[in-house]
Write an enzyme that holds these catalytic residues in place. Structure first.
Site, PDB file in Angstrom:
ATOM      1  N   ASN A   1       0.873  -1.166   0.000  1.00 43.39           N
ATOM      2  CA  ASN A   1       0.000   0.000   0.000  1.00 43.39           C
ATOM      3  C   ASN A   1       0.913   1.221   0.000  1.00 43.39           C
ATOM      4  OD1 ASN A   1      -1.761   2.075   0.448  1.00 43.39           O
ATOM      5  ND2 ASN A   1      -2.337   1.465   2.530  1.00 43.39           N
ATOM      6  N   TRP A   2       1.023   1.826  -1.169  1.00 41.22           N
ATOM      7  CA  TRP A   2       1.960   2.959  -1.287  1.00 41.22           C
ATOM      8  C   TRP A   2       1.431   4.217  -0.603  1.00 41.22           C
ATOM      9  CZ3 TRP A   2       3.832   2.835  -7.122  1.00 41.22           C
ATOM     10  CH2 TRP A   2       4.712   1.758  -7.293  1.00 41.22           C
ATOM     11  N   LYS A   3       0.156   4.233  -0.268  1.00 38.80           N
ATOM     12  CA  LYS A   3      -0.453   5.454   0.292  1.00 38.80           C
ATOM     13  C   LYS A   3      -0.183   6.626  -0.673  1.00 38.80           C
ATOM     14  CE  LYS A   3      -0.034   3.274   4.739  1.00 38.80           C
ATOM     15  NZ  LYS A   3       0.105   3.372   6.184  1.00 38.80           N
TER      16      LYS A   3
ATOM     17  N   HIS B   1      -9.391   1.497   5.014  1.00 38.83           N
ATOM     18  CA  HIS B   1      -8.105   1.667   5.709  1.00 38.83           C
ATOM     19  C   HIS B   1      -8.297   2.613   6.898  1.00 38.83           C
ATOM     20  CE1 HIS B   1      -3.969   2.716   6.547  1.00 38.83           C
ATOM     21  NE2 HIS B   1      -3.636   1.610   5.891  1.00 38.83           N
TER      22      HIS B   1
ATOM     23  N   GLU C   1      -6.600   4.983   7.937  1.00 42.80           N
ATOM     24  CA  GLU C   1      -6.344   6.389   7.618  1.00 42.80           C
ATOM     25  C   GLU C   1      -7.585   7.029   6.988  1.00 42.80           C
ATOM     26  OE1 GLU C   1      -2.723   5.727   5.416  1.00 42.80           O
ATOM     27  OE2 GLU C   1      -1.753   5.133   7.293  1.00 42.80           O
TER      28      GLU C   1
ATOM     29  N   GLU D   1      -5.061  -4.643  10.685  1.00 42.07           N
ATOM     30  CA  GLU D   1      -4.043  -3.611  10.846  1.00 42.07           C
ATOM     31  C   GLU D   1      -4.270  -2.860  12.153  1.00 42.07           C
ATOM     32  OE1 GLU D   1      -2.203  -2.511   6.807  1.00 42.07           O
ATOM     33  OE2 GLU D   1      -3.827  -1.116   7.204  1.00 42.07           O
TER      34      GLU D   1
ATOM     35  N   GLY E   1       2.983   2.448  10.644  1.00 40.25           N
ATOM     36  CA  GLY E   1       3.943   3.539  10.454  1.00 40.25           C
ATOM     37  C   GLY E   1       4.698   3.910  11.706  1.00 40.25           C
TER      38      GLY E   1
ATOM     39  N   SER F   1       3.823  -2.021  10.118  1.00 39.85           N
ATOM     40  CA  SER F   1       5.286  -2.120  10.246  1.00 39.85           C
ATOM     41  C   SER F   1       5.826  -3.500   9.887  1.00 39.85           C
ATOM     42  CB  SER F   1       5.739  -1.703  11.648  1.00 39.85           C
ATOM     43  OG  SER F   1       5.318  -0.370  11.920  1.00 39.85           O
TER      44      SER F   1
ATOM     45  N   GLY G   1       2.988  -1.039   4.129  1.00 41.95           N
ATOM     46  CA  GLY G   1       3.090   0.376   3.775  1.00 41.95           C
ATOM     47  C   GLY G   1       4.527   0.746   3.439  1.00 41.95           C
ATOM     48  N   GLY G   2       5.218   1.303   4.410  1.00 44.60           N
ATOM     49  CA  GLY G   2       6.571   1.840   4.201  1.00 44.60           C
ATOM     50  C   GLY G   2       7.515   0.911   3.444  1.00 44.60           C
TER      51      GLY G   2
HETATM   52  P1  13P Z   1       3.293   0.463   7.507  1.00 42.85           P
HETATM   53  O1  13P Z   1       3.770  -0.841   6.912  1.00 42.85           O
HETATM   54  O2  13P Z   1       4.040   1.656   6.954  1.00 42.85           O
HETATM   55  O3  13P Z   1       3.235   0.419   8.998  1.00 42.85           O
HETATM   56  O4  13P Z   1       1.779   0.689   6.995  1.00 42.85           O
HETATM   57  C1  13P Z   1       0.885  -0.346   7.139  1.00 42.85           C
HETATM   58  C2  13P Z   1      -0.357   0.004   6.423  1.00 42.85           C
HETATM   59  O5  13P Z   1      -1.100   0.879   6.831  1.00 42.85           O
HETATM   60  C3  13P Z   1      -0.664  -0.728   5.186  1.00 42.85           C
HETATM   61  O6  13P Z   1      -1.956  -0.466   4.749  1.00 42.85           O
END
Ligand code: 13P
Length: 257
Positions: free
Chosen positions: A13-15, A99, A101, A171, A177, A217, A238-239
């Site tokens: 998930n590149w956000k 998600h 967010e 999640e 993050g 993470s 994500g990251g």
């Molecule tokens: P991180 O891997 O950066 O913690 O993000 C997880 C995430 O929200 C994937 O949707």
């Protein structure tokens, strides 16, 4: 993981990261690293403006392109929104729904998440449905009640034959993050509980066929341990998905198991 009954899916998930040009560069780097044999499914969920470039760049590679959001109406006066049909037409296979967010910053409620799940399924997309508790909720001891509520409301009205097309991503918000990963035991406990919730709704045969991911993470150092648990069938990353080498290390960890 349990490959006998269900798919292992590693999804990035590149956000709100990477331009279309950067997406193409990532695809070229990532494709060069793809193993020839043994495959878990790999999905990269990119910003909507990168979709065309990503689909083109990943063509013929078995990497599926996903979106990070959709709107539940088919078309109309919804400025700035994107429909399921629009995503499908571009070659998108998966779409992240609910998600944390989006729930926290863009007011997505469980009822909206449910409408989006239906819109995705009706159009032929596979929704990756996110659920997870905040740190406060975990400390108050209401994690399981909250997860049950999120899963049940996201899947309300979804027919049994469509459940296999849904991916659930657990999640925990406190792990996103933050560099703070849930332990394998914590993640496996909740993923197992999500499967039990689906079992109570749809029966054992369907419940064992659903892919349940962990996200928060996840990285090359902790992926193998997390994926070693029976009920954790992949990751939503994500990251670490922004770097082709790190993301491939996680894919490799899933392929080892
Ligand atoms: P991180 O891997 O950066 O913690 O993000 C997880 C995430 O929200 C994937 O949707």
């Amino acid at each position: 993981m349990n490959r006998r009954y269900r798919k292992t899916i590693i999804a990035g998930n590149w956000k709100m990261n990477k331009t279309a040009t950067e997406a193409k560069k990532f695809a070229d780097d990532f494709k060069a690293l793809l193993p020839k044999t043994k495959w878990c499914d790999v999905v990269v969920c990119v910003p909507s403006v990168d979709i065309s470039a990503a689909v083109r760049a990943f063509k013929d590679s078995r990497v599926a392109v996903g979106a990070q959001n959709l709107f539940y109406e088919d078309h109309g006066a919804y400025t700035g929104e994107v429909s399921a049909a629009m995503l499908c037409d571009l070659g998108v296979k998966y779409v992240i729904v609910g998600h944390s967010e989006r729930r926290a910053m863009f007011g997505e409620t469980d009822a909206i998440v449910n409408k989006k799940v239906h819109a995705a399924l009706n159009a032929g997309l596979n929704p990756i449905i996110c659920v997870g508790e905040s740190l406060d909720q975990r400390e108050m001891g209401v994690t399981m009640e909250l997860i049950a509520l999120q899963v049940k409301s996201a899947l309300a009205g979804v027919a049994a034959e469509n459940i296999r097309r849904c991916v659930i991503a657990y999640e925990p918000i406190w792990a996103i993050g933050t560099g703070k990963t849930a332990t394998g035991e914590q993640a496996a406990e909740v993923c197992g509980f999500i499967r039990a919730t689906i079992r109570a709704m749809y029966g054992a045969r369907i419940a064992r066929s659903v892919t349940i991911q962990y996200g928060g993470s996840m990285n090359p150092a902790n992926a193998a341990e997390l994926l070693g648990h029976e009920d954790i069938d992949g990751g939503l990353i994500g990251g670490a998905s922004l770097d082709a080498g790190k993301f491939m290390d996680i894919v490799n960890a899933a392929n080892q198991g």
